[in-house]
Motif scaffolding. Structure first.
Motif: not given
Length: 1333
Positions: A1053, A1056-1057, A1060, A1132, A1135-1136, A1205, A1209
């Motif tokens: 998380q 991801q933050q 973004e 999530l 995506r990672v 995505t 990212l």
């Protein structure tokens, strides 16, 4: 008493034993005057009398000899002095020239006592010499001791240096840097060659031509700087800047330059007058050696000097005494010793043959001790050994190693002289010199200059590799050309190995001389002197581990260890021949007495039981009862007041009769305080009871310093259990040891391996890794050239250049690897490490039988056992695998038994050593051979090992424990038969980007799965019979899984933050590795749960067992959480994962989803109908359950959203991500939707059918549950989870919840959720009937 010759020369009578005393009778008379005159004229010829006939010469007697000798020595002295005066022009400064340690430095440096050696101790330190030059041509030499960052050259007085700028970084300073192969004068350009430790740099300055040049080992590197600043006010000092830990030694002319350059003068004047005298006097000595007096024939004749003997003939002794009156003082000067004496002694050995065939050196040393004062011969020997060591260390490597052999032969010859050997051992070899250098064989950095291209004309390297990058082709599959190249290369390697063995044999001979224990006629035997010095050497290296500048370099330690093992084993086997039934070197071990009887000093090294001061107090009763060793409390109190915090009287109180001896608190921390040398400063008593139950009598033993120990203190006086064997455990059978001193030497060898040798063994493997990497790159280049389109000559040209570079590098590395294999990884060196492993295992096993006294064993014995096995398994591949070693399987089983028994041994308290044992056992079960060894140990040990592994995970290294259990299961689990994960097939197993745990697991998994069914059965039996242990073990596993997966989700998380955010972000590499480690831990914990569910399903499904229902509900909750996080659409995790960030290579859908699937299949498909329905009910009742997560496992649809995505990212990171998906491996494209159907190579058809059956079963059960479930009132739901109905009421507070919540809570806490009242009981809750009914 003294004897005076007619010339007034006094000869002091000393108690010296001449080399020939027992061989020849002495002749004490003086010859007649005519014969004496002829003899003296022959020995001391004069240039003026050369043309005069013998019968016309003036008679020469001993009365006239002193005057005659002075006249001869003064010839030519005036001319030399005038020449010396002319050489002073162009130079300013004091003589001798040294480093300016008073004001000419910047930074922190260590300068040697002679002010010529320097070690950097700060970032970038600088120092200059005390003398400068302004005119003429000058030179000095720098002996490179370490090959790191240094800038060597010249500077003016105006140069100002700091911690960032040194010589060459200012306008008026000029430097050569062989580490970066550059020259420096404000700006830098390429220049010269790379230097290595053991090289000599010559720094030349020509102020008449305004140029500076450098030479490396006598080879000119060309002009470095031209048109340097000169003129009035400009003078140049020798100067150097060096980084931390780098070291050099300067030679400004205090010793002969090794590589003098024609036309250049050393900064320091040579002692020309003394040098001329020394050569003349040496010539007179040679004349004496080559002249024989035939008294009966009354003539003087030439003779072979090699056969000269100091047989006590008065004429010869008086003649030599006159020579040594002038020669002895000169031999205290280092320049004259190196230039005159050392070269003369080397010339004696030039004829070849063994050192024994040249007894003249022994005779000359007898002469030195007879005719020179003690301080003179001491200084002469000191300077001679220093010159020999320096010459050996800085000699260039040539194909036959001739220089090294030459200097070692002379060293051997000198050490064969008993009196000289003992003086050097007592005062020089370990106190002044770093004598370990004599046992080092340096590795050439430039193979061409070392002549290896001539010795090994044909090179070879592996050319066929598997997908893991390892050589896969066996010799029988080679082509004929490859076979010819390999055999030619191997023949060259054998030639090199034979030449290196000559040097190693000489080094072993030197050690055999130092280990001589028969030379007792002139005092303490050499071995006991060496033993005390060797122990001090180990202490300095063990206690200075935080000060690298004071340590012996590990490459020296490595060579010293191998030579010492060879010498010690040879001495051991020789001594065994004297005593029938004594322990042979093959079965060598260190008796446990050495660890607690105080005879051997272990400094402040940690023991297995903790601090020594702690062991003294807690185990003194055990020492008395088990080893008859009594500690005097008053002596202990006097020696270690700062350790004895408790009342000594209470500590010395006697136990009541018949009571059990008090045991130490093994799980408690040792008493803090300084670690004292146990019994080294305290009185010790050895008692031999008259009756088995009798009270022992105290017998005081002297507490001596290390240097003061005598032969009796080591060997004992009766050859029994005294000396080093003091304190034999009661009831032990005595096995004789011929020389007890060898036990301490063996103990020192083990300690030395632990200090730095293992680290060096691992470091040298890098060359073999480089060869493999370049070979793979060359193979790829060759394949690209074959595939290159015909119309692209530009690409072909670039590939050809790359091919040439790779081939040249491989030629260089393959020859260098041949040298390293011969000196470091040969079969003989492998057998040395194997012997060391067996010594450690034998020592540990014998100490283990002492019970609680096992705690006195130093930790390094266990460390070395683990290190040595690791080295044999991973480092000695060129010499062959461990399978070729004698007794290989028995050794593996023996080591397996040690690891299995001691990884959870309560007698071992150190956290580091316990972690190391756990990691060693985890590595041990990774390989089929060693895993089978674990299965061969006795059953009781196997069961005890499994019981320790199944203990709760709290308060111990649970990650390694969990991996051990996983390794026992790999090959049995669902989709768990792979050697490499599908998405890691193109990743090197040793990739530095992988986290350490994943890297270890990946390398270990390269072998085919080899589960241990035997250990699985032990585990099943233990979990099935011990219900409490099973519940606590699984509860801890579930706790750790919850923690590991939660940490993993939290970290991704954060990733991801960060992605973004609009600004460009850098992802911390350490955070990525920790994230991957948490993922790996989650997968391994899931596999352990799968194994448990498979082996003992009743733990979860038999609800008559305590905690079974709770464990099943907790398991279902965690499985649902994992599935939801990993399988949700556009989640999530997807995506990672699709980013493929460096450090997250191990994170993928496959490993975690197949582990979860395996657990579900075992619960829902493989059991009986009743149990599967119960498991399905619990799974479906969990509020987190989602049926589409199960359907996801077999989904065929592709999720293209992730493709869109991922690039967006990745663009926020400083890590490139490909815009298109890579080609598929043995499964789907990495960026497509996960499906088990795509992994046909990893998941069997039967397993797929079970998943389909599970999905159908859950679909039916969920439909049933949906139709049968009645809506519940909110008031009836558990106020904690809101997922289940209230079913339990707490006493005495009457608060309510569901049973699942309260049972889980009570496992860790006894207080009520709501009011914190202590819960005394939990009763079933029944909802009261509605009031209307």
């Amino acid at each position: 008493m003294s004897y005076k010759g007619s010339g007034g020369m006094a000869l002091s009578h000393r108690d010296y034993r001449l080399a020939s005393d027992t061989d020849k009778a002495k002749c004490a008379g003086i010859v007649n005057e005519r014969l004496l005159s002829d003899y003296l004229h022959h020995v001391f010829p004069s240039a003026d009398e050369a043309a005069v006939l013998p019968f016309l010469r003036k008679p020469l007697t001993f009365q006239d000899l002193d005057t005659h000798l002075q006249t001869l020595l003064c010839e030519g002295e005036t001319a030399d002095n005038s020449a010396s005066d002319r050489e002073l022009e162009g130079r300013l400064g004091p003589q001798p020239v040294v480093l300016d340690h008073t004001g000419g430095f910047e930074g922190l440096l260590f300068v040697d006592d002679d002010l010529l050696g320097v070690i950097g101790h700060s970032n970038f330190s600088s120092i200059r010499a005390t003398t400068c030059v302004y005119k003429g041509k000058w030179a000095y030499e720098v002996l490179i001791s370490s090959q790191g960052l240094m800038q060597i050259g010249w500077c003016t007085l105006n140069c100002r240096f700091n911690q960032e700028e040194g010589v060459g970084d200012t306008p008026d300073s000029y430097a050569y840097d062989g580490n970066r192969v550059r020259k420096w004068n404000v700006v830098t350009t390429n220049y010269g060659k790379s230097w290595a430790a053991g090289d000599i740099v010559s720094c030349l300055i020509d102020l008449d031509d305004a140029s500076i040049a450098f030479c490396l080992n006598g080879q000119s590197l060309g002009t470095a700087f031209a048109d340097i600043k000169t003129g009035p006010g400009v003078a140049y000092f020798p100067a150097i800047s060096l980084s931390f830990k780098e070291s050099v030694a300067f030679n400004f002319g205090s010793r002969p330059l090794r590589y003098p350059c024609e036309g250049y003068l050393p900064l320091q004047d040579p002692p020309a007058a003394d040098l001329l005298k020394a050569h003349k006097l040496l010539g007179f000595v040679k004349n004496v050696l080559c002249t024989r007096i035939h008294v009966q024939e009354e003539r003087v004749a030439e003779a072979d000097c090699s056969m000269w003997r100091l047989d006590g003939e008065a004429t010869v002794l008086i003649t030599m005494a006159h020579i040594f009156k002038y020669f002895a003082p000169l031999m205290c000067q280092v320049y004259l010793v190196e230039d005159v004496l050392m070269n003369f002694l080397l010339g004696i050995l030039e004829g070849g043959g063994s050192v024994d065939e040249h007894p003249l050196i022994q005779q000359l040393l007898d002469l030195f001790w007879l005719l020179m004062e003690d301080y003179e011969v001491n200084e002469c020997l000191k300077q001679l050994m220093m010159s020999l060591l320096r010459a050996y260390r800085f000699s260039p490597i040539i194909p036959d190693l001739g220089f090294q052999i030459h200097y070692l032969r002379l060293t051997t010859a000198i050490l064969r002289h008993e009196k000289s050997r003992k003086y050097l051992l007592n005062n020089i070899l370990f106190d002044v010199l770093r004598s370990v250098v004599f046992f080092y064989i340096k590795t050439p950095l430039r193979v061409k200059e070392a002549g290896l291209d001539e010795l090994i004309p044909t090179t070879w390297w592996p050319t066929h590799f598997d997908k893991e990058g390892k050589d896969e082709r066996q010799p029988k599959d080679e082509s004929s050309d490859e076979r010819l190249r390999r055999r030619a290369y191997e023949r060259g390697c054998q030639r090199l190995k034979k030449r290196i063995e000559v040097v190693e044999e000489l080094q072993v001979q030197i050690l055999r001389l130092l280990l001589n224990n028969k030379d007792k006629s002139t005092g303490k035997a050499s071995r006991y002197i060496f033993l005390n010095k060797f122990r001090r050497f180990l202490q300095e290296n063990a206690s200075n581990r935080g000060h690298p500048t004071a340590l012996c370099p590990p490459e020296y330690m490595l060579c010293f260890l191998h030579r010492l093992i060879t010498a010690v084993r040879a001495c051991w086997d020789e001594s065994c021949k004297k005593i029938l039934g004594s322990v042979t070197s093959e079965a060598a071990f260190v008796p446990p007495q050495l660890f607690y009887n105080g005879k051997v000093d272990y400094f402040d090294l940690q023991r297995l039981g903790g601090l020594l001061s702690h062991l003294k107090k807690t185990l003194k009763d055990d020492l008395a009862t088990q080893a008859n060793v009594i500690i005097d409390p008053t002596e202990i109190q006097a020696a270690s007041m700062d350790d004895l915090d408790e009342d000594e009287q209470s500590g010395a109180a006697q136990r009541p009769a018949g009571s059990t001896p008090a045991r130490p608190g093994w799980l408690g921390s040792p008493t803090p305080g300084r670690t004292n040398r146990f019994l080294g400063a305290a009185a010790v008593g050895l008692v031999t009871p008259r009756r088995p139950l009798g009270q022992p009598d105290k017998v005081k033993v002297r507490a001596l310093a290390m240097e003061r120990r005598t032969e009796e203190d080591i060997e004992g006086s009766h050859g029994g259990d005294d000396g080093l064997l003091l304190g034999r455990p009661v009831g032990w059978l005595q096995q004789p040891v011929a020389d007890k001193s060898l036990l301490e030497l063996t103990d020192g060898i083990v300690m030395m391996y632990n200090l730095s040798v293992h680290q060096q063994l691992g470091k040298m493997v890098a060359v073999a890794d480089d060869v493999r990497e370049y070979a793979v790159a060359l193979k790829d280049t060759d394949e690209k050239m074959v595939r290159c389109p015909p119309g692209r000559p530009d690409i072909l040209e670039e590939l050809g250049k790359s091919q040439k570079v790779f081939a040249e590098k491989l030629n260089h590395l393959s020859r260098r690897l041949a040298w390293i294999n011969a000196t470091t990884y040969s079969k003989e060196k492998m057998l040395d490490v194997y012997w060391l492993l067996r010594v450690c295992m034998g020592t540990i096993e014998h100490a283990d039988r002492t019970g609680s006294l096992f705690a006195f064993v130093p930790e390094f014995y266990l460390h070395v056992a683990m290190y040595a096995y690791n080295a044999l398994k991973n480092y000695f591949a060129p010499a062959g695998g461990m399978e070729q070693l004698p007794g290989y399987e028995e050794t593996l089983t023996q080591l397996a038994s040690i690891l299995a028994k001691h990884f959870a041994d309560p007698r071992i308290v150190g956290t580091d050593i316990k972690d190391a044992l756990m990691q060693a056992l985890a590595s041990y079960v990774c390989y089929p051979q060693s895993l089978r060894a674990v299965e061969r140990i006795p059953e009781d040990q196997r069961v005890a090992m499994m019981r320790n592994l199944l203990a709760p995970y709290e308060q111990r290294p649970w990650a390694q424990t969990n991996w051990i259990l996983v390794r026992l299961w790999r090959g049995c689990g669902f989709g768990y038969r792979y050697t490499r994960l599908p998405h890691l097939l193109k990743t090197k197993p040793e990739d530095a980007n992988l986290p350490s745990l994943q890297r270890d697991l990946t390398i270990a998994c390269l072998h085919q799965p080899c589960p241990s069914l035997l250990l699985q059965r032990h585990m099943a039996r233990l979990l099935s019979t011990d219900k409490d242990m099973a519940a606590s073990f699984l509860n801890s596993v579930l706790n750790q899984l919850n923690w590991a997966f939660s940490e993993f989700i939290g970290m991704i998380q954060e990733i991801q933050q960060a992605a973004e955010r609009p600004e460009r972000n850098f992802v911390d590499t350490r955070q990525l590795k920790v994230c991957a480690t948490c993922f790996d831990l989650s997968v391994s914990l899931l596999r352990v749960l799968e194994m448990t569910v498979t082996l003992v399903p009743e733990i979860f499904l038999d609800w008559s067992r305590p905690s079974a229902e709770l464990l099943l509900r907790r398991l279902a909750q965690l499985l649902n959480q994992v599935l939801n996080r990993v399988t949700a659409e556009k989640n999530l995790f997807d995506r990672v994962v699709n980013l493929r960030l460096p450090g997250l290579e191990s994170v993928d859908h496959y490993p975690i989803l197949v582990a979860v699937t395996g657990i579900l299949v075992r619960l829902l498909v493989d059991g009986d109908r009743h149990r599967t329905c119960r498991a399905a009910c619990v799974l479906l009742s969990d509020p987190c359950f989602q049926l589409h997560s199960i359907r996801h496992l077999l989904s065929e649809a592709g999720d293209q959203a992730s493709l869109k995505t991922a690039p967006a990212l990745a663009s926020s990171f400083s890590i490139p991500v490909p815009s298109v998906a890579p080609p598929p491996l043995a499964g789907p494209s990495e960026l497509k939707h996960f499906s088990l159907n795509a992994y046909s190579d990893y998941v069997s058809e039967d397993e797929k059918l079970k998943v389909e059956s599970m999905l159908a079963f859950l679909t039916r059960e969920s439909q049933k549950a949906a139709t049968s479930t009645q809506p519940a009132s909110e008031d009836d739901l558990c106020p904690i989870c809101y997922a289940h109905s209230i079913s339990a009421v707490f006493q005495p507070c009457s608060h309510k919840s569901c049973k699942a919540c309260i049972n889980q809570h009570l496992m860790n806490n006894k207080d009520c959720f709501f009011c914190k009242t202590t819960i005394t009981a939990v009763d079933d809750y029944r909802k009261p009937p509605a009031s209307g009914s």
